[in-house]
Design a protein around this motif. Structure first.
Motif, PDB file in Angstrom:
ATOM      1  N   ILE A 213       0.834  -1.208   0.000  1.00 19.07           N
ATOM      2  CA  ILE A 213       0.000   0.000   0.000  1.00 19.07           C
ATOM      3  C   ILE A 213       0.866   1.254   0.000  1.00 19.07           C
ATOM      4  CG2 ILE A 213      -1.669   1.331   1.341  1.00 19.07           C
ATOM      5  CD1 ILE A 213      -2.839  -1.319   2.305  1.00 19.07           C
ATOM      6  N   PHE A 214       1.875   1.274   0.884  1.00 22.50           N
ATOM      7  CA  PHE A 214       2.784   2.418   0.942  1.00 22.50           C
ATOM      8  C   PHE A 214       3.479   2.633  -0.405  1.00 22.50           C
ATOM      9  CE2 PHE A 214       2.967   2.244   5.717  1.00 22.50           C
ATOM     10  CZ  PHE A 214       2.630   3.563   5.920  1.00 22.50           C
ATOM     11  N   SER A 215       3.918   1.561  -1.038  1.00 23.95           N
ATOM     12  CA  SER A 215       4.650   1.662  -2.302  1.00 23.95           C
ATOM     13  C   SER A 215       3.771   2.225  -3.405  1.00 23.95           C
ATOM     14  CB  SER A 215       5.189   0.291  -2.716  1.00 23.95           C
ATOM     15  OG  SER A 215       6.104  -0.199  -1.770  1.00 23.95           O
ATOM     16  N   ILE A 216       2.544   1.736  -3.479  1.00 26.92           N
ATOM     17  CA  ILE A 216       1.620   2.205  -4.522  1.00 26.92           C
ATOM     18  C   ILE A 216       1.296   3.677  -4.332  1.00 26.92           C
ATOM     19  CG2 ILE A 216      -0.717   1.972  -5.436  1.00 26.92           C
ATOM     20  CD1 ILE A 216      -0.518  -1.029  -4.776  1.00 26.92           C
ATOM     21  N   VAL A 217       0.946   4.039  -3.098  1.00 21.61           N
ATOM     22  CA  VAL A 217       0.601   5.436  -2.807  1.00 21.61           C
ATOM     23  C   VAL A 217       1.784   6.351  -3.076  1.00 21.61           C
ATOM     24  CG1 VAL A 217      -0.045   7.065  -0.979  1.00 21.61           C
ATOM     25  CG2 VAL A 217      -1.164   4.824  -1.117  1.00 21.61           C
ATOM     26  N   THR A 218       2.982   5.904  -2.697  1.00 20.60           N
ATOM     27  CA  THR A 218       4.175   6.720  -2.861  1.00 20.60           C
ATOM     28  C   THR A 218       4.527   6.939  -4.327  1.00 20.60           C
ATOM     29  OG1 THR A 218       5.040   5.861  -0.781  1.00 20.60           O
ATOM     30  CG2 THR A 218       6.597   6.970  -2.214  1.00 20.60           C
ATOM     31  N   MET A 219       4.284   5.932  -5.169  1.00 24.71           N
ATOM     32  CA  MET A 219       4.661   6.013  -6.578  1.00 24.71           C
ATOM     33  C   MET A 219       3.654   6.779  -7.420  1.00 24.71           C
ATOM     34  SD  MET A 219       6.300   2.265  -7.364  1.00 24.71           S
ATOM     35  CE  MET A 219       7.809   1.731  -6.541  1.00 24.71           C
ATOM     36  N   ILE A 220       2.366   6.670  -7.093  1.00 23.19           N
ATOM     37  CA  ILE A 220       1.354   7.315  -7.942  1.00 23.19           C
ATOM     38  C   ILE A 220       1.079   8.756  -7.513  1.00 23.19           C
ATOM     39  CG2 ILE A 220       0.256   5.117  -8.432  1.00 23.19           C
ATOM     40  CD1 ILE A 220      -1.947   5.821  -6.469  1.00 23.19           C
ATOM     41  N   ARG A 221       1.571   9.128  -6.364  1.00 20.87           N
ATOM     42  CA  ARG A 221       1.374  10.495  -5.885  1.00 20.87           C
ATOM     43  C   ARG A 221       2.727  11.130  -5.583  1.00 20.87           C
ATOM     44  NH1 ARG A 221      -2.746  10.636  -1.019  1.00 20.87           N
ATOM     45  NH2 ARG A 221      -2.265  12.841  -1.317  1.00 20.87           N
ATOM     46  N   ASP A 222       2.720  12.437  -5.538  1.00 20.42           N
ATOM     47  CA  ASP A 222       3.932  13.162  -5.159  1.00 20.42           C
ATOM     48  C   ASP A 222       4.068  13.069  -3.639  1.00 20.42           C
ATOM     49  OD1 ASP A 222       6.153  14.703  -5.111  1.00 20.42           O
ATOM     50  OD2 ASP A 222       5.120  16.619  -5.426  1.00 20.42           O
ATOM     51  N   ALA A 223       4.619  11.948  -3.204  1.00 14.42           N
ATOM     52  CA  ALA A 223       4.642  11.640  -1.774  1.00 14.42           C
ATOM     53  C   ALA A 223       5.604  12.552  -1.025  1.00 14.42           C
ATOM     54  CB  ALA A 223       5.036  10.186  -1.571  1.00 14.42           C
ATOM     55  N   SER A 224       5.256  12.804   0.217  1.00 17.15           N
ATOM     56  CA  SER A 224       6.115  13.601   1.079  1.00 17.15           C
ATOM     57  C   SER A 224       7.304  12.758   1.537  1.00 17.15           C
ATOM     58  CB  SER A 224       5.318  14.084   2.296  1.00 17.15           C
ATOM     59  OG  SER A 224       4.884  12.977   3.074  1.00 17.15           O
ATOM     60  N   LEU A 226       8.057  12.154   4.533  1.00 17.06           N
ATOM     61  CA  LEU A 226       7.588  11.301   5.615  1.00 17.06           C
ATOM     62  C   LEU A 226       7.000  10.006   5.063  1.00 17.06           C
ATOM     63  CD1 LEU A 226       6.939  10.761   8.578  1.00 17.06           C
ATOM     64  CD2 LEU A 226       4.776  12.012   8.260  1.00 17.06           C
ATOM     65  N   MET A 227       6.193  10.125   3.989  1.00 14.22           N
ATOM     66  CA  MET A 227       5.588   8.942   3.389  1.00 14.22           C
ATOM     67  C   MET A 227       6.664   8.005   2.826  1.00 14.22           C
ATOM     68  SD  MET A 227       2.811   7.303   2.757  1.00 14.22           S
ATOM     69  CE  MET A 227       1.515   8.519   2.993  1.00 14.22           C
ATOM     70  N   LYS A 228       7.683   8.597   2.211  1.00 19.90           N
ATOM     71  CA  LYS A 228       8.771   7.786   1.661  1.00 19.90           C
ATOM     72  C   LYS A 228       9.535   7.082   2.783  1.00 19.90           C
ATOM     73  CE  LYS A 228       9.478  10.710  -2.413  1.00 19.90           C
ATOM     74  NZ  LYS A 228      10.398  11.637  -3.110  1.00 19.90           N
ATOM     75  N   MET A 229       9.727   7.780   3.884  1.00 26.64           N
ATOM     76  CA  MET A 229      10.432   7.175   5.005  1.00 26.64           C
ATOM     77  C   MET A 229       9.616   6.033   5.610  1.00 26.64           C
ATOM     78  SD  MET A 229      11.847   8.930   8.518  1.00 26.64           S
ATOM     79  CE  MET A 229      10.183   9.153   9.179  1.00 26.64           C
ATOM     80  N   LEU A 230       8.304   6.245   5.755  1.00 30.41           N
ATOM     81  CA  LEU A 230       7.445   5.196   6.298  1.00 30.41           C
ATOM     82  C   LEU A 230       7.428   3.979   5.387  1.00 30.41           C
ATOM     83  CD1 LEU A 230       4.400   7.298   7.587  1.00 30.41           C
ATOM     84  CD2 LEU A 230       6.169   6.171   8.954  1.00 30.41           C
ATOM     85  N   ASN A 231       7.446   4.221   4.084  1.00 34.18           N
ATOM     86  CA  ASN A 231       7.474   3.112   3.131  1.00 34.18           C
ATOM     87  C   ASN A 231       8.768   2.311   3.267  1.00 34.18           C
ATOM     88  OD1 ASN A 231       6.561   1.677   0.600  1.00 34.18           O
ATOM     89  ND2 ASN A 231       8.485   2.560  -0.129  1.00 34.18           N
TER      90      ASN A 231
END
Length: 294
Positions: A213-224, A226-231
């Motif tokens: 879930i983290f990977s998909i959200v991070t790749m399809i959106r301009d993730a922050s 923080l999101m990249k770190m959580l992933n």
């Protein structure tokens, strides 16, 4: 208490596997943490860095077109560390788990975790040798035809517990012993391993859901950031959890080994007879002594 050397059917082997994990999870986990924790941590950190770099590069894990990954020395070091630490952690997990089982068989109420970890380190080379040879043999079998590879994978699967639970066995002897024990029980062993693989595969899949879930959200959106770190953290935890699941699988292999060995060689029955003989001998000696005194 799980008696490893006991003739069991398919369902009883599954029950014995999870009964052991249920009752021994905490001390076994502590042994794994002490003996393999540092390697699991390195593997998780290196894997997290890899995941973070891939995401920043837009999900291109190889990126050979622009030479980014080849020119990034830190990335290459992380990949090498990840591979090496993954192999070492797997060997450590296998060895610690089997030495824990060995101590459990001797005395389930008094298991010295430090001794288990210490003894396991002497078996890493054997575990590595079995893994390399097993991979080569099964790989060659799969190359020629898938069926021989599957047959060999099952026939040689007991080499790990044999090498540890039977003192003094070489890698070659472990493979030979495994083939002998599996020889007339191949189909039942195949079915058992198939079910165990499905069970632990499902557990692994469930644990990988947050990372996916983290990977998909991070790749399809301009993730922050923080999101990249959580992933990256989730990916690292998944790697560590997958390695620990290997302990459960190797317990399953040891359970089947104990059941087949008792079925073929009656190890537990022979030990009980020997114990009765020793006890009878002691009683007889005492009686003789009493008669002489009289």
């Amino acid at each position: 208490m799980v008696n490893f050397y006991e003739v069991r059917d398919f369902g009883q082997n599954i029950n014995a596997l999870f009964e052991f994990l249920k009752t021994q999870f905490k001390p076994l986990f502590m042994a794994l943490l002490r003996g393999a924790g540092i390697f699991l941590l390195i593997s998780a950190l290196a894997g997290s860095y890899y995941q973070n770099v891939v995401i920043q590069a837009g999900g291109k894990p190889y990126g050979l077109s622009d030479g980014y990954f080849l020119s990034n020395g830190v990335f290459l070091i992380a990949v090498v560390m990840f591979i090496v630490s993954s192999v070492v952690s797997s060997m450590a997990v296998y060895s610690i788990t089997l030495h824990y089982i060995k101590a459990y068989i001797r005395n389930p109420k008094d298991i010295d975790i430090e001794a288990v970890v210490s003894d396991s380190r002497q078996s890493w080379g054997t575990m590595f040798g079995i893994t390399i040879l097993f991979s080569l043999i099964v790989g060659i079998g799969i190359v020629f035809c898938i069926a021989p590879g599957i047959y060999l994978a099952v026939a040689l699967s007991l080499a790990y517990p044999i090498a540890i639970l039977e003192d003094g066995r070489s890698v070659g002897e472990a493979f030979s012993r495994s083939r002998k024990l599996i020889q007339n029980n191949w189909w039942s062993s195949f079915g058992y391993f198939f079910v165990v693989s499905i069970i632990f595969g499902m557990i692994s899949s469930i644990l990988s859901v947050p990372t996916a879930i983290f990977s998909i959200v991070t790749m399809i959106r301009d993730a922050s950031d923080l999101m990249k770190m959580l992933n990256a953290i989730a990916y690292g935890l998944q790697i560590a959890a997958s390695a620990l699941l290997g302990a459960g699988i190797i317990v399953g292999v040891a359970v089947l080994y104990g059941s087949l060995r008792e079925s073929v060689e009656s190890v537990n029955l022979a030990a009980q007879i020997d114990s009765i003989g020793r006890t009878s001998g002691i009683s007889l000696d005492k009686k003789d002594d009493e008669d002489e005194d009289y």
